[in-house]
Scaffold this active site. Structure first.
Site, mmCIF file in Angstrom:
data_model
loop_
_atom_site.group_PDB
_atom_site.id
_atom_site.type_symbol
_atom_site.label_atom_id
_atom_site.label_comp_id
_atom_site.label_asym_id
_atom_site.label_seq_id
_atom_site.Cartn_x
_atom_site.Cartn_y
_atom_site.Cartn_z
ATOM 1 N N HIS A 20 41.850 22.581 34.124
ATOM 2 C CA HIS A 20 42.329 22.393 32.746
ATOM 3 C C HIS A 20 43.831 22.160 32.777
ATOM 4 O O HIS A 20 44.588 22.877 32.106
ATOM 5 C CB HIS A 20 42.066 23.635 31.874
ATOM 6 C CG HIS A 20 40.663 23.830 31.455
ATOM 7 N ND1 HIS A 20 40.176 25.055 31.054
ATOM 8 C CD2 HIS A 20 39.631 22.966 31.334
ATOM 9 C CE1 HIS A 20 38.905 24.941 30.720
ATOM 10 N NE2 HIS A 20 38.546 23.686 30.884
ATOM 11 N N HIS A 43 28.455 16.515 27.881
ATOM 12 C CA HIS A 43 29.733 17.086 27.432
ATOM 13 C C HIS A 43 30.816 16.109 27.887
ATOM 14 O O HIS A 43 30.801 15.673 29.042
ATOM 15 C CB HIS A 43 29.859 18.457 28.109
ATOM 16 C CG HIS A 43 31.144 19.179 27.989
ATOM 17 N ND1 HIS A 43 31.905 19.204 26.849
ATOM 18 C CD2 HIS A 43 31.809 19.964 28.899
ATOM 19 C CE1 HIS A 43 32.965 19.969 27.058
ATOM 20 N NE2 HIS A 43 32.938 20.421 28.293
ATOM 21 N N GLU A 74 34.068 16.491 28.257
ATOM 22 C CA GLU A 74 35.308 16.929 28.905
ATOM 23 C C GLU A 74 35.471 16.141 30.216
ATOM 24 O O GLU A 74 34.491 15.911 30.945
ATOM 25 C CB GLU A 74 35.290 18.449 29.151
ATOM 26 C CG GLU A 74 36.679 18.953 29.509
ATOM 27 C CD GLU A 74 36.878 20.460 29.335
ATOM 28 O OE1 GLU A 74 35.899 21.189 29.098
ATOM 29 O OE2 GLU A 74 38.044 20.903 29.447
ATOM 30 N N ASP A 81 36.300 16.540 33.202
ATOM 31 C CA ASP A 81 35.802 16.960 34.516
ATOM 32 C C ASP A 81 34.352 16.523 34.725
ATOM 33 O O ASP A 81 33.879 16.453 35.859
ATOM 34 C CB ASP A 81 35.961 18.470 34.740
ATOM 35 C CG ASP A 81 35.390 19.332 33.644
ATOM 36 O OD1 ASP A 81 35.455 18.932 32.467
ATOM 37 O OD2 ASP A 81 34.873 20.419 33.960
ATOM 38 N N HIS A 135 30.981 24.885 25.530
ATOM 39 C CA HIS A 135 32.099 25.416 24.783
ATOM 40 C C HIS A 135 32.830 24.377 23.945
ATOM 41 O O HIS A 135 33.896 24.668 23.397
ATOM 42 C CB HIS A 135 33.092 26.086 25.758
ATOM 43 C CG HIS A 135 33.733 25.110 26.713
ATOM 44 N ND1 HIS A 135 35.080 24.992 26.826
ATOM 45 C CD2 HIS A 135 33.235 24.185 27.564
ATOM 46 C CE1 HIS A 135 35.380 24.064 27.731
ATOM 47 N NE2 HIS A 135 34.264 23.577 28.186
ATOM 48 N N ASP A 161 28.324 23.164 31.486
ATOM 49 C CA ASP A 161 29.223 24.274 31.840
ATOM 50 C C ASP A 161 28.507 25.636 31.818
ATOM 51 O O ASP A 161 28.912 26.561 32.534
ATOM 52 C CB ASP A 161 30.400 24.325 30.865
ATOM 53 C CG ASP A 161 31.456 23.270 31.149
ATOM 54 O OD1 ASP A 161 31.680 22.943 32.325
ATOM 55 O OD2 ASP A 161 32.055 22.774 30.181
ATOM 56 N N TYR A 179 34.360 32.820 34.979
ATOM 57 C CA TYR A 179 34.057 31.663 34.132
ATOM 58 C C TYR A 179 33.698 32.132 32.723
ATOM 59 O O TYR A 179 34.223 31.621 31.731
ATOM 60 C CB TYR A 179 32.887 30.891 34.750
ATOM 61 C CG TYR A 179 32.758 29.480 34.259
ATOM 62 C CD1 TYR A 179 33.326 28.429 34.975
ATOM 63 C CD2 TYR A 179 32.075 29.186 33.090
ATOM 64 C CE1 TYR A 179 33.215 27.133 34.525
ATOM 65 C CE2 TYR A 179 31.957 27.897 32.638
ATOM 66 C CZ TYR A 179 32.528 26.871 33.361
ATOM 67 O OH TYR A 179 32.418 25.586 32.904
ATOM 68 N N HIS A 231 29.060 23.083 37.297
ATOM 69 C CA HIS A 231 30.019 23.633 38.266
ATOM 70 C C HIS A 231 29.310 24.690 39.108
ATOM 71 O O HIS A 231 28.562 25.522 38.567
ATOM 72 C CB HIS A 231 31.192 24.336 37.575
ATOM 73 C CG HIS A 231 32.055 23.441 36.733
ATOM 74 N ND1 HIS A 231 32.848 22.460 37.250
ATOM 75 C CD2 HIS A 231 32.252 23.410 35.392
ATOM 76 C CE1 HIS A 231 33.498 21.856 36.271
ATOM 77 N NE2 HIS A 231 33.145 22.405 35.132
HETATM 78 FE FE1 FEO Z 1 34.010 21.955 29.622
HETATM 79 FE FE2 FEO Z 1 33.493 21.774 32.964
HETATM 80 O O1 FEO Z 1 34.082 21.172 31.302
#
Ligand code: FEO
Length: 396
Positions: A23, A79, A81, A83, A145, A164, A192, A225
């Site tokens: 992040h 998602h 994001e 990553d 999230h 996530d 996490y 992840h």
């Molecule tokens: Fe919310 Fe692993 O990105």
């Protein structure tokens, strides 16, 4: 190395051994991470998520070990994001006619990130997409999230791609939960949860109830992840249910910063008072402690005691990041207290107490201040303060 999870279902992600800050620089990831993407080959070819943009070349090379990317029919973006979606432009360059499957909120966040003319298909909870022998079933997981987050379930193989959710920032050579050190795995899963999902704990509980009510068989939970939960996959779901309740331990975290050790001596004396009362405590120097590791300790404890000497009419700057992180994580079921030394104006304790209010953490009692260095009497008062705080903690 490509890993086949089940017939025609492959892990095609990337292991990032070297990353230590995530992040941007917000989150420490001491054990690296993985960006998990999955390829499903049925009558249709489906890619579930991608990886962070800097790893696009490695990712595409891995993908090509399994499939000609131009044959991909669907790219599920659970998602947006970066990553997970960062390699989407590269993938879509290779399969420009593929349909990008997103949640309602993903139909906003994906174009918001990439401004590309991709064909989007919006799905909602319960929607099914037939891909041949099997279906994909979608479950929106709003604010777990991000607003766009969703889970994707593959029938037949009974794999839940949870993005996530249930993930860990944990780089490993092996792909499955039963192949790695359990202590490390749970440390990272908790870190996490504590640092990312704590503010959404009510939603976590509701979402888990909703998923369990569907009575879907779950052979694997494949997050985006860390490792895939294949041995007793629901163990992490049960663990999330426990974490989401945020039941505190009867223990304390004492965080302080100090200039000439007066506040540090107070911290140690408060800890001694807690010890005398049978309450375990851990003491951390704010400026020397990783904020995200500290959030895990705060997540576990029932009592948070924060101290600083007064500096420029407030507290020392190292506490600012910690207090702000605490505010954002909206911890529940804790009590707080403040302490600190001062020379003349002495505002630090009040400032910290104000911050506890912003965090919705009630004060166990009014804070303690010591002018200049604590002497024997003041050290005794700090010990007594610790004993009193112990009395404010619920038995349990
Ligand atoms: Fe919310 Fe692993 O990105």
């Amino acid at each position: 190395m490509v890993t086949e999870l089940a017939k025609g279902v492959y892990w095609v992600g990337v292991t990032d051994w070297g990353i230590r800050k995530f992040h941007g620089f917000e989150l420490s990831v001491h054990r690296g991470t993985t960006y998990n993407a999955y390829l499903i080959q049925d009558e249709k070819t489906v890619l579930v998520d991608t990886v962070w943009g800097p790893h696009a070349a490695e990712f595409v090379a891995r993908l090509k070990e399994v499939v000609d990317p131009s044959t991909i029919d669907y790219v599920v973006v659970n998602h947006a994001e970066p990553d997970h979606s960062g390699s989407l432009p590269e993938v879509m360059r290779l399969c420009p006619n593929a349909t990008v499957v997103v949640s309602k909120n993903g139909a906003v966040s994906v174009p918001g990130h990439y401004h590309a003319p991709w064909k989007l298909q919006t799905v909602k909870t319960g929607d099914r997409l037939n891909i041949g022998k099997h279906d994909l079933v979608f479950l929106e997981a709003t604010m777990l999230h991000w607003p766009d987050t969703m889970f994707t379930y593959l029938t037949g193989h009974n794999i839940l791609f949870s993005n996530d959710g249930f993930g860990q920032h944990y780089a490993s050579a092996f792909r499955y939960n039963d192949q790695v050190c359990q202590e490390e795995l749970y440390e990272e899963a908790l870190k996490y949860y504590a640092n990312i999902l704590t503010p959404f704990s009510d939603r976590v509980l509701k979402k888990i109830d909703e998923i369990l009510a569907l009575n879907l068989p779950v052979a694997m939970i494949a997050p985006s992840h860390g490792v895939i939960w294949r041995k007793d996959p629901l163990q992490i779901v049960k663990q999330y249910q426990e974490w989401a309740v945020q039941k505190p331990r009867r223990s304390a975290v004492i965080v302080y910063d100090t200039m000439w050790n007066a506040t540090e001596r107070m911290a140690k004396a408060i800890s001694e008072g807690l010890t005398e009362s049978g309450v375990d405590s851990k003491v951390f120097h704010a400026a020397l402690t990783d904020t995200n590791d500290l959030m895990v300790e705060i997540f576990k404890a029932g009592l948070v005691v924060i101290g600083s000497c007064t500096h420029n009419n407030g507290y020392l700057p190292s506490l600012g990041q910690i207090l702000e992180e605490m505010r954002g994580l909206r911890f529940r079921n804790k009590i707080g207290a403040a302490f600190g030394s001062y020379g003349w104006s002495g505002e630090s304790v009040k400032e910290i107490e104000e911050h506890f209010k912003r965090c919705s953490i009630p004060l166990a009692r009014e804070g303690i201040r010591v002018k200049w260095q604590p002497g024997t009497a003041e050290i005794g008062q700090c010990r007594e303060f610790g004993r009193q705080l112990a009395g404010s903690l619920k038995q349990g």
